[in-house]
Design a protein around this motif. Sequence first.
Motif, PDB file in Angstrom:
ATOM      1  N   GLN A 270       0.971  -0.885  -0.025  1.00 51.44           N
ATOM      2  CA  GLN A 270       0.226  -0.132  -0.041  1.00 51.44           C
ATOM      3  C   GLN A 270       0.893   1.226  -0.155  1.00 51.44           C
ATOM      4  O   GLN A 270       0.292   2.225  -0.870  1.00 51.44           O
ATOM      5  CB  GLN A 270      -1.174  -0.290   1.362  1.00 51.44           C
ATOM      6  CG  GLN A 270      -2.070   1.265   1.053  1.00 51.44           C
ATOM      7  CD  GLN A 270      -2.408   1.444   2.807  1.00 51.44           C
ATOM      8  OE1 GLN A 270      -2.208   1.191   3.399  1.00 51.44           O
ATOM      9  NE2 GLN A 270      -3.377   2.124   2.737  1.00 51.44           N
ATOM     10  N   ARG A 271       1.680   0.994   0.569  1.00 50.60           N
ATOM     11  CA  ARG A 271       2.821   2.132   1.077  1.00 50.60           C
ATOM     12  C   ARG A 271       3.059   2.690  -0.753  1.00 50.60           C
ATOM     13  O   ARG A 271       3.771   3.553  -0.752  1.00 50.60           O
ATOM     14  CB  ARG A 271       3.231   2.104   2.083  1.00 50.60           C
ATOM     15  CG  ARG A 271       4.800   3.090   2.126  1.00 50.60           C
ATOM     16  CD  ARG A 271       5.962   3.442   3.663  1.00 50.60           C
ATOM     17  NE  ARG A 271       6.663   4.189   4.051  1.00 50.60           N
ATOM     18  CZ  ARG A 271       7.738   5.171   2.675  1.00 50.60           C
ATOM     19  NH1 ARG A 271       8.215   3.590   2.569  1.00 50.60           N
ATOM     20  NH2 ARG A 271       7.909   5.614   3.478  1.00 50.60           N
ATOM     21  N   ILE A 274       0.862   4.038  -3.156  1.00 54.56           N
ATOM     22  CA  ILE A 274       0.838   5.501  -1.915  1.00 54.56           C
ATOM     23  C   ILE A 274       1.681   6.648  -3.354  1.00 54.56           C
ATOM     24  O   ILE A 274       1.260   7.543  -3.940  1.00 54.56           O
ATOM     25  CB  ILE A 274       0.152   6.014  -1.045  1.00 54.56           C
ATOM     26  CG1 ILE A 274      -0.433   4.789  -0.222  1.00 54.56           C
ATOM     27  CG2 ILE A 274       0.398   7.426  -0.571  1.00 54.56           C
ATOM     28  CD1 ILE A 274      -1.040   4.554   1.192  1.00 54.56           C
ATOM     29  N   ASN A 275       2.734   5.835  -2.771  1.00 54.71           N
ATOM     30  CA  ASN A 275       3.459   7.308  -3.038  1.00 54.71           C
ATOM     31  C   ASN A 275       3.998   6.821  -4.987  1.00 54.71           C
ATOM     32  O   ASN A 275       4.064   8.172  -5.215  1.00 54.71           O
ATOM     33  CB  ASN A 275       5.252   6.194  -3.271  1.00 54.71           C
ATOM     34  CG  ASN A 275       5.406   6.956  -1.066  1.00 54.71           C
ATOM     35  OD1 ASN A 275       4.973   7.542  -0.480  1.00 54.71           O
ATOM     36  ND2 ASN A 275       5.708   6.013  -0.398  1.00 54.71           N
ATOM     37  N   SER A 278       0.868   9.384  -5.936  1.00 49.35           N
ATOM     38  CA  SER A 278       0.456  10.537  -5.054  1.00 49.35           C
ATOM     39  C   SER A 278       0.546  11.831  -5.812  1.00 49.35           C
ATOM     40  O   SER A 278      -0.097  13.035  -5.764  1.00 49.35           O
ATOM     41  CB  SER A 278       1.404  10.708  -4.464  1.00 49.35           C
ATOM     42  OG  SER A 278       2.899  10.968  -4.824  1.00 49.35           O
ATOM     43  N   GLU A 279       1.121  11.811  -7.049  1.00 51.67           N
ATOM     44  CA  GLU A 279       1.129  13.418  -7.899  1.00 51.67           C
ATOM     45  C   GLU A 279       0.130  12.980  -9.314  1.00 51.67           C
ATOM     46  O   GLU A 279       0.314  13.859  -9.880  1.00 51.67           O
ATOM     47  CB  GLU A 279       2.623  12.856  -9.084  1.00 51.67           C
ATOM     48  CG  GLU A 279       3.836  12.974  -8.037  1.00 51.67           C
ATOM     49  CD  GLU A 279       5.288  13.131  -8.435  1.00 51.67           C
ATOM     50  OE1 GLU A 279       5.526  12.637  -9.820  1.00 51.67           O
ATOM     51  OE2 GLU A 279       6.120  13.973  -8.081  1.00 51.67           O
ATOM     52  N   GLU A 281      -3.508  12.750 -10.748  1.00 51.59           N
ATOM     53  CA  GLU A 281      -4.781  13.482 -10.643  1.00 51.59           C
ATOM     54  C   GLU A 281      -5.572  14.003 -11.825  1.00 51.59           C
ATOM     55  O   GLU A 281      -5.322  13.758 -13.351  1.00 51.59           O
ATOM     56  CB  GLU A 281      -4.496  15.352 -10.646  1.00 51.59           C
ATOM     57  CG  GLU A 281      -3.697  15.890  -8.907  1.00 51.59           C
ATOM     58  CD  GLU A 281      -3.706  17.096  -8.777  1.00 51.59           C
ATOM     59  OE1 GLU A 281      -4.285  17.922  -9.503  1.00 51.59           O
ATOM     60  OE2 GLU A 281      -3.692  17.964  -7.712  1.00 51.59           O
ATOM     61  N   ASP A 290      -0.388  14.075 -14.870  1.00 48.39           N
ATOM     62  CA  ASP A 290       0.833  14.111 -13.461  1.00 48.39           C
ATOM     63  C   ASP A 290       1.490  15.688 -13.537  1.00 48.39           C
ATOM     64  O   ASP A 290       1.109  16.321 -13.723  1.00 48.39           O
ATOM     65  CB  ASP A 290       2.063  13.661 -13.157  1.00 48.39           C
ATOM     66  CG  ASP A 290       2.527  13.897 -14.359  1.00 48.39           C
ATOM     67  OD1 ASP A 290       2.790  15.200 -15.263  1.00 48.39           O
ATOM     68  OD2 ASP A 290       3.412  13.173 -15.112  1.00 48.39           O
ATOM     69  N   THR A 291       2.306  15.959 -12.110  1.00 48.34           N
ATOM     70  CA  THR A 291       2.263  17.431 -11.866  1.00 48.34           C
ATOM     71  C   THR A 291       3.019  17.500 -13.023  1.00 48.34           C
ATOM     72  O   THR A 291       3.100  19.336 -13.468  1.00 48.34           O
ATOM     73  CB  THR A 291       3.507  17.215 -10.566  1.00 48.34           C
ATOM     74  OG1 THR A 291       4.463  16.236 -11.095  1.00 48.34           O
ATOM     75  CG2 THR A 291       2.506  17.092  -9.683  1.00 48.34           C
TER      76      THR A 291
END
Length: 367
Positions: A270-271, A274-275, A278-279, A281, A290-291
């Motif tokens: 899970q970690r 998430i990482n 995380s970027e 959207e 992404d960003t």
Amino acid sequence: DGVDDDGRAFWTGRTLFSELLPDDLDLEFTSSAGDTVLIEDGQLLSGTIDEDAVGAFGGEVVDTVAKAYSKTRARILINEVAALAMRSIMHFGFSIGIDDESIPPEAQERIDEAIDNANDRVGELIAAYEAGELEPLPGRDLSETLEMRIQQQQGRVRDTAGEVAEEYLGEDNPAVVMAQSGARGSMLNLTQMAGCIGGQYVRGERIHRGYENRTLSHFEEGDLTAEAHGFVEHSYRSGLDPKEFFFHAMGGREGLVDTAVRTSKSGYLQRRLINALSELEAQYDGTVRDTTDNVVQFEFGEDGTSPVEVSSSVDESAVDVEEIADRVVDAEFDDDEEKTRFLGGEREPLNLSEHADDWWMEAAGGD
């Protein structure tokens, strides 16, 4: 709903529960008890309200209210159901004790008879194996075939013990009520408490590790019987003998280790997820970026559907938007004429040009 023998009016549980439901809710599904739950116009007409209706995972009533009405309405329903359940338990009482797992002597005799028959069949299998007469299963050698056949016999004994225990405990037994409603526990737990614990397994096999050619010093070398490899005849209520207790601890140890390993592995997975995500959207144009504004998906999830709004049921693909829209419109307009005008039917002229159009049509003799 009626009048009792003393002339006092009473309400049924279904009527009380119906008071918590939206007035226009229509729903039909099968409960975990096996009966059909039917709700029409917010009235519970039949069926049992249990885990499948208001459970934490996949409760049909809560799920439908959340999707068809709102999360707020679902929250109110959950709170009110919890309050009703607590008041009901306070009023009627619900408790469980050691006597609720007691079965009469005749039931215990039937279970003991089933265990004796299984031990006899296991003895016959072992004799056939040692004589080389055991027919191997497809893709298995003789020793694997023997193990699988013995496991089958042990499983049948436990199933029989469960059926006997369930027959004598009855549907009004508190432990049975909890198991069947999905509140806590299962019929397997009840079987092991009242009837027979059954075989203990490590990594899917009977227990073989221990001393050389035997599991414990209490058994002869090469003993292949059920008792010598982890079969527990007793129930939790009657108590285990020392050998059974030791085997049971071996089986329980595997469960503890599995839980610890599984938790750490899933937590780390899970970690990492998430990482990694995380970027990302979901943008207003429906794409996922992404960003640095790179397009990862042209449509969210490749279908543009929110996982929250999609039903887990195979039959239901997504939320019935038309049904929700109809209900909202019906609630908004009291008059059918207003609703028809709003939906694009006949409407009154709003300005002079529209009046003029009507005048010219009448003057020309048109419809």
